[in-house]
Design a protein around this motif. Structure first.
Motif, PDB file in Angstrom:
ATOM      1  N   GLY A   1       6.776   0.427   7.988  1.00  0.00           N
ATOM      2  CA  GLY A   1       5.332   0.573   8.090  1.00  0.00           C
ATOM      3  C   GLY A   1       4.630   0.650   6.751  1.00  0.00           C
ATOM      4  O   GLY A   1       3.400   0.746   6.705  1.00  0.00           O
ATOM      5  N   CYS A   2       5.385   0.572   5.662  1.00  0.00           N
ATOM      6  CA  CYS A   2       4.803   0.628   4.317  1.00  0.00           C
ATOM      7  C   CYS A   2       4.787  -0.755   3.671  1.00  0.00           C
ATOM      8  O   CYS A   2       5.557  -1.640   4.039  1.00  0.00           O
ATOM      9  CB  CYS A   2       5.590   1.586   3.420  1.00  0.00           C
ATOM     10  N   ILE A   3       3.913  -0.903   2.680  1.00  0.00           N
ATOM     11  CA  ILE A   3       3.854  -2.094   1.855  1.00  0.00           C
ATOM     12  C   ILE A   3       4.501  -1.769   0.514  1.00  0.00           C
ATOM     13  O   ILE A   3       4.316  -0.672  -0.018  1.00  0.00           O
ATOM     14  CB  ILE A   3       2.397  -2.544   1.602  1.00  0.00           C
ATOM     15  N   VAL A   4       5.263  -2.720  -0.034  1.00  0.00           N
ATOM     16  CA  VAL A   4       5.861  -2.543  -1.357  1.00  0.00           C
ATOM     17  C   VAL A   4       5.268  -3.582  -2.301  1.00  0.00           C
ATOM     18  O   VAL A   4       5.265  -4.781  -1.998  1.00  0.00           O
ATOM     19  CB  VAL A   4       7.401  -2.683  -1.322  1.00  0.00           C
ATOM     20  N   SER A   5       4.753  -3.110  -3.429  1.00  0.00           N
ATOM     21  CA  SER A   5       4.158  -3.987  -4.438  1.00  0.00           C
ATOM     22  C   SER A   5       4.915  -3.828  -5.748  1.00  0.00           C
ATOM     23  O   SER A   5       5.239  -2.714  -6.157  1.00  0.00           O
ATOM     24  CB  SER A   5       2.681  -3.610  -4.632  1.00  0.00           C
TER      25      SER A   5
ATOM     26  N   ARG B   1      -1.600  -4.291  -9.964  1.00  0.00           N
ATOM     27  CA  ARG B   1      -1.350  -3.679  -8.664  1.00  0.00           C
ATOM     28  C   ARG B   1      -1.809  -4.623  -7.550  1.00  0.00           C
ATOM     29  O   ARG B   1      -2.782  -5.357  -7.689  1.00  0.00           O
ATOM     30  CB  ARG B   1      -2.089  -2.348  -8.556  1.00  0.00           C
ATOM     31  N   LEU B   2      -1.047  -4.630  -6.469  1.00  0.00           N
ATOM     32  CA  LEU B   2      -1.339  -5.467  -5.300  1.00  0.00           C
ATOM     33  C   LEU B   2      -1.270  -6.957  -5.602  1.00  0.00           C
ATOM     34  O   LEU B   2      -1.931  -7.764  -4.947  1.00  0.00           O
ATOM     35  CB  LEU B   2      -2.710  -5.109  -4.709  1.00  0.00           C
ATOM     36  N   VAL B   3      -0.476  -7.330  -6.579  1.00  0.00           N
ATOM     37  CA  VAL B   3      -0.269  -8.746  -6.855  1.00  0.00           C
ATOM     38  C   VAL B   3       0.410  -9.385  -5.641  1.00  0.00           C
ATOM     39  O   VAL B   3       1.229  -8.748  -4.953  1.00  0.00           O
ATOM     40  CB  VAL B   3       0.572  -8.925  -8.137  1.00  0.00           C
ATOM     41  N   SER B   4       0.079 -10.643  -5.369  1.00  0.00           N
ATOM     42  CA  SER B   4       0.622 -11.287  -4.168  1.00  0.00           C
ATOM     43  C   SER B   4       2.113 -11.590  -4.296  1.00  0.00           C
ATOM     44  O   SER B   4       2.856 -11.499  -3.304  1.00  0.00           O
ATOM     45  CB  SER B   4      -0.148 -12.573  -3.870  1.00  0.00           C
ATOM     46  N   ALA B   5       2.562 -11.982  -5.474  1.00  0.00           N
ATOM     47  CA  ALA B   5       3.961 -12.400  -5.663  1.00  0.00           C
ATOM     48  C   ALA B   5       4.924 -11.267  -5.335  1.00  0.00           C
ATOM     49  O   ALA B   5       4.929 -10.229  -5.991  1.00  0.00           O
ATOM     50  CB  ALA B   5       4.172 -12.859  -7.102  1.00  0.00           C
ATOM     51  N   GLY B   6       5.722 -11.471  -4.309  1.00  0.00           N
ATOM     52  CA  GLY B   6       6.727 -10.487  -3.946  1.00  0.00           C
ATOM     53  C   GLY B   6       6.223  -9.316  -3.133  1.00  0.00           C
ATOM     54  O   GLY B   6       7.017  -8.419  -2.803  1.00  0.00           O
ATOM     55  N   MET B   7       4.945  -9.279  -2.791  1.00  0.00           N
ATOM     56  CA  MET B   7       4.465  -8.175  -1.952  1.00  0.00           C
ATOM     57  C   MET B   7       5.186  -8.223  -0.610  1.00  0.00           C
ATOM     58  O   MET B   7       5.290  -9.276   0.021  1.00  0.00           O
ATOM     59  CB  MET B   7       2.965  -8.254  -1.732  1.00  0.00           C
TER      60      MET B   7
ATOM     61  N   VAL C   1      -4.678  -4.349   1.066  1.00  0.00           N
ATOM     62  CA  VAL C   1      -3.736  -3.714   1.999  1.00  0.00           C
ATOM     63  C   VAL C   1      -3.700  -2.199   1.839  1.00  0.00           C
ATOM     64  O   VAL C   1      -3.351  -1.473   2.776  1.00  0.00           O
ATOM     65  CB  VAL C   1      -2.309  -4.284   1.834  1.00  0.00           C
ATOM     66  N   ASP C   2      -4.073  -1.699   0.660  1.00  0.00           N
ATOM     67  CA  ASP C   2      -4.054  -0.250   0.434  1.00  0.00           C
ATOM     68  C   ASP C   2      -5.120   0.476   1.243  1.00  0.00           C
ATOM     69  O   ASP C   2      -5.096   1.709   1.343  1.00  0.00           O
ATOM     70  CB  ASP C   2      -4.219   0.065  -1.053  1.00  0.00           C
ATOM     71  N   LEU C   3      -6.051  -0.262   1.832  1.00  0.00           N
ATOM     72  CA  LEU C   3      -7.079   0.370   2.663  1.00  0.00           C
ATOM     73  C   LEU C   3      -6.537   0.774   4.030  1.00  0.00           C
ATOM     74  O   LEU C   3      -7.077   1.677   4.672  1.00  0.00           O
ATOM     75  CB  LEU C   3      -8.268  -0.580   2.851  1.00  0.00           C
ATOM     76  N   ASN C   4      -5.466   0.116   4.462  1.00  0.00           N
ATOM     77  CA  ASN C   4      -4.937   0.363   5.811  1.00  0.00           C
ATOM     78  C   ASN C   4      -3.466   0.764   5.846  1.00  0.00           C
ATOM     79  O   ASN C   4      -2.981   1.168   6.916  1.00  0.00           O
ATOM     80  CB  ASN C   4      -5.129  -0.891   6.670  1.00  0.00           C
ATOM     81  N   TYR C   5      -2.779   0.646   4.720  1.00  0.00           N
ATOM     82  CA  TYR C   5      -1.345   0.944   4.708  1.00  0.00           C
ATOM     83  C   TYR C   5      -0.991   1.783   3.486  1.00  0.00           C
ATOM     84  O   TYR C   5      -1.679   1.736   2.460  1.00  0.00           O
ATOM     85  CB  TYR C   5      -0.523  -0.361   4.674  1.00  0.00           C
ATOM     86  N   ASP C   6       0.085   2.533   3.629  1.00  0.00           N
ATOM     87  CA  ASP C   6       0.649   3.216   2.461  1.00  0.00           C
ATOM     88  C   ASP C   6       1.347   2.166   1.601  1.00  0.00           C
ATOM     89  O   ASP C   6       2.147   1.376   2.109  1.00  0.00           O
ATOM     90  CB  ASP C   6       1.656   4.282   2.887  1.00  0.00           C
ATOM     91  N   VAL C   7       1.030   2.163   0.310  1.00  0.00           N
ATOM     92  CA  VAL C   7       1.609   1.190  -0.605  1.00  0.00           C
ATOM     93  C   VAL C   7       2.518   1.891  -1.595  1.00  0.00           C
ATOM     94  O   VAL C   7       2.123   2.879  -2.230  1.00  0.00           O
ATOM     95  CB  VAL C   7       0.517   0.410  -1.360  1.00  0.00           C
ATOM     96  N   ILE C   8       3.736   1.394  -1.718  1.00  0.00           N
ATOM     97  CA  ILE C   8       4.692   1.894  -2.707  1.00  0.00           C
ATOM     98  C   ILE C   8       4.655   0.939  -3.894  1.00  0.00           C
ATOM     99  O   ILE C   8       4.843  -0.271  -3.732  1.00  0.00           O
ATOM    100  CB  ILE C   8       6.111   1.942  -2.118  1.00  0.00           C
ATOM    101  N   TYR C   9       4.413   1.460  -5.083  1.00  0.00           N
ATOM    102  CA  TYR C   9       4.375   0.639  -6.287  1.00  0.00           C
ATOM    103  C   TYR C   9       5.681   0.837  -7.055  1.00  0.00           C
ATOM    104  O   TYR C   9       6.027   1.946  -7.448  1.00  0.00           O
ATOM    105  CB  TYR C   9       3.185   1.021  -7.162  1.00  0.00           C
ATOM    106  N   ASP C  10       6.392  -0.257  -7.248  1.00  0.00           N
ATOM    107  CA  ASP C  10       7.631  -0.248  -8.020  1.00  0.00           C
ATOM    108  C   ASP C  10       7.338  -0.973  -9.335  1.00  0.00           C
ATOM    109  O   ASP C  10       7.117  -2.182  -9.345  1.00  0.00           O
ATOM    110  CB  ASP C  10       8.740  -0.960  -7.251  1.00  0.00           C
ATOM    111  N   TYR C  11       7.355  -0.226 -10.449  1.00  0.00           N
ATOM    112  CA  TYR C  11       6.958  -0.791 -11.733  1.00  0.00           C
ATOM    113  C   TYR C  11       8.145  -1.312 -12.548  1.00  0.00           C
ATOM    114  O   TYR C  11       8.077  -1.355 -13.777  1.00  0.00           O
ATOM    115  CB  TYR C  11       6.187   0.256 -12.535  1.00  0.00           C
TER     116      TYR C  11
END
Length: 255
Positions: free
Chosen positions: A142-146, A169-175, A191-201
């Motif tokens: 249920g999460c998005i990974v960016s 952040r929220l780049v399309s490539a690999g989301m 997508v961060d407006l409706n989903y929890d987003v995990i940012y992997d730097y």
């Protein structure tokens, strides 16, 4: 977790928003521009030189790649996609009339129970460790990974220009969407407006094309270069290989 990478390759739809090639033009002019041989040759230079090896060279094998293309793609280029699919059972090519049919097929596909879906444009590339890193989030259903950290590049007149590493952040490539269809999650920019987003730097996770025939209004910012990591060196080598092929073809055409 099985990762399904989804790529849209020159789907023909003059009414879709967001693509600069479809702006302020007639349907006939749009189709001529979309299927222009010069454009498609450039797309395949980048696709076969960067996008394809970035997927087939993944350090883990638990992936499947779905490439959606137009059912009107010129035969020469359709055959090139078919040869790619024939070369690896994990690569599948789907032909669609327009973006509406693309959306229907993406939604109706049976991805199984333990899965993720990921975006990848036809002129972008991913780190060879992308699948392995995404597996760290298999339990985050249920999460998005960016993955915000990567590079832009430009191919012009047979020359490659690669920008320094950027963080977007929220780049399309690999989301990716864990346990969900990424194309049902709305615009990648929101997508961060409706989903929890995990940012992997993690560094150098993607490479984005900013060349003349790109589909969006990306711009390259060359700035100051940074030292190359092992992955950055591999990407740079791939870009240089494309540049050499383009230059060789140009010389051949002038003989």
């Amino acid at each position: 977790m099985k990762v399904h990478i989804i790529t849209r390759f020159s789907i023909c739809d003059a009414h879709v928003e967001g693509f600069q090639i479809a702006k302020n033009t007639s349907v006939d002019d749009y189709e001529r521009a979309l299927f222009d041989p010069a454009r498609l040759r450039h797309k395949f230079e980048v696709f076969e030189g960067i996008t394809v090896p970035s997927i087939t060279g993944q350090s883990r094998d638990d992936w499947e790649w779905h490439i959606y293309t137009s059912d009107r793609l010129p035969l020469e280029f359709d055959r090139r996609l078919k040869r790619l699919a024939d070369s690896d059972s994990r690569i599948r090519v789907f032909r669609v009339r327009d973006f509406h049919e693309f959306s229907e097929q993406v939604v109706d596909f049976d991805y199984g129970d333990d899965f993720a879906t990921a975006r990848l444009d036809d002129d972008d590339g991913l780190s060879e460790h992308y699948i392995a890193k995404l597996q760290h989030y298999a339990s985050k259903r249920g999460c998005i990974v960016s993955f915000p950290t990567g590079h832009s590049f430009e191919l012009k007149d047979g020359r490659i220009r690669r920008a320094p590493e950027k963080v977007q952040r929220l780049v399309s490539a690999g989301m990716a969407a864990i346990g969900m269809n990424i194309y049902q999650c709305g615009s990648h920019k929101k997508v961060d407006l409706n989903y929890d987003v995990i940012y992997d730097y993690s560094p150098a996770m993607y490479l984005q094309d900013c060349s003349e025939f790109r589909d969006t209004n990306r711009r390259i910012d060359l700035g100051l270069r940074r030292p190359l990591t092992k992955f950055r060196r591999k990407l740079t080598s791939g870009l240089q290989s494309i540049g050499r092929r383009v230059s060789a073809r140009a010389r051949s055409g002038n003989d």
